[in-house]
Design a protein around this motif. Sequence first.
Motif, PDB file in Angstrom:
ATOM      1  N   SER A  73       0.781  -1.149   0.112  1.00  0.00           N
ATOM      2  CA  SER A  73       0.101   0.229  -0.130  1.00  0.00           C
ATOM      3  C   SER A  73       0.717   1.180  -0.050  1.00  0.00           C
ATOM      4  O   SER A  73       0.744   2.198  -0.723  1.00  0.00           O
ATOM      5  CB  SER A  73      -0.976  -0.018   1.028  1.00  0.00           C
ATOM      6  OG  SER A  73      -0.030   0.147   2.341  1.00  0.00           O
ATOM      7  N   LEU A  99       1.812   2.020  -3.569  1.00  0.00           N
ATOM      8  CA  LEU A  99       0.533   2.418  -4.446  1.00  0.00           C
ATOM      9  C   LEU A  99      -0.140   3.938  -4.105  1.00  0.00           C
ATOM     10  O   LEU A  99      -0.777   4.553  -4.728  1.00  0.00           O
ATOM     11  CB  LEU A  99      -0.568   1.460  -4.303  1.00  0.00           C
ATOM     12  CG  LEU A  99      -0.303  -0.048  -4.827  1.00  0.00           C
ATOM     13  CD1 LEU A  99      -1.556  -0.944  -4.527  1.00  0.00           C
ATOM     14  CD2 LEU A  99      -0.039   0.150  -6.422  1.00  0.00           C
ATOM     15  N   LEU A 150      -4.075   2.784  -8.879  1.00  0.00           N
ATOM     16  CA  LEU A 150      -4.896   1.811  -8.727  1.00  0.00           C
ATOM     17  C   LEU A 150      -6.024   2.022  -9.941  1.00  0.00           C
ATOM     18  O   LEU A 150      -6.730   0.802 -10.443  1.00  0.00           O
ATOM     19  CB  LEU A 150      -5.729   1.850  -7.322  1.00  0.00           C
ATOM     20  CG  LEU A 150      -4.914   1.627  -6.182  1.00  0.00           C
ATOM     21  CD1 LEU A 150      -5.695   1.651  -4.957  1.00  0.00           C
ATOM     22  CD2 LEU A 150      -4.498   0.079  -6.302  1.00  0.00           C
TER      23      LEU A 150
END
Length: 190
Positions: free
Chosen positions: A4, A7, A146
């Motif tokens: 995470s 991202l 994403l």
Amino acid sequence: MSCSYLLTPSVEPQITQLEKGQYQLDPEHTTVLFKVQHLGLSMYVGRFNDMSASLNFEPNKMAQSSLQAKVQTNSVDVNNKSLEDTLRGDGWFHTEQFPEAVLKTLSVTPTEVENQFQFNAELTLLGVTKPVTLNATFHGGANNMLTGFYTLGFSATGSIKRSDFGMDQYIPMVGDRVDIEIYAEFQKVD
């Protein structure tokens, strides 16, 4: 270190550094709330779950930016099915006759606070069009790994008098002033 972290985009907060162009609302990352006084005791909070919007964004010439948004009034959500059915009816949102509330900007004016603007607009609700001002803040922009879209973060607040639109049931037991809060992400489409 988790994935995470990798991202999470590097958000550019300076408005003049954001990418200009046409944007569409990302409804999965948008919330439209309304708040109204209830019996003088508390603020009753509801939301709409179905909306769309387009934004023509000119970060170096914000006066040329424009926003048009639509809310499907039958998507009203107050966490109470019976009350939602009542709100969809003729005494309130008249969703069969007036399925949409529409907001169109007339002008965009910078404020003294960085990244904050006044969106002077027209709101059409229940077939009545009235002026409304939204105090908007752009939180920044970044490439969203994403979704694959360059994305802007945006929030806005404003208020209306529901009686201005003919929705005057139970005033003052249910307040006339309705506060609106919008939290949104817009995805670049050009």
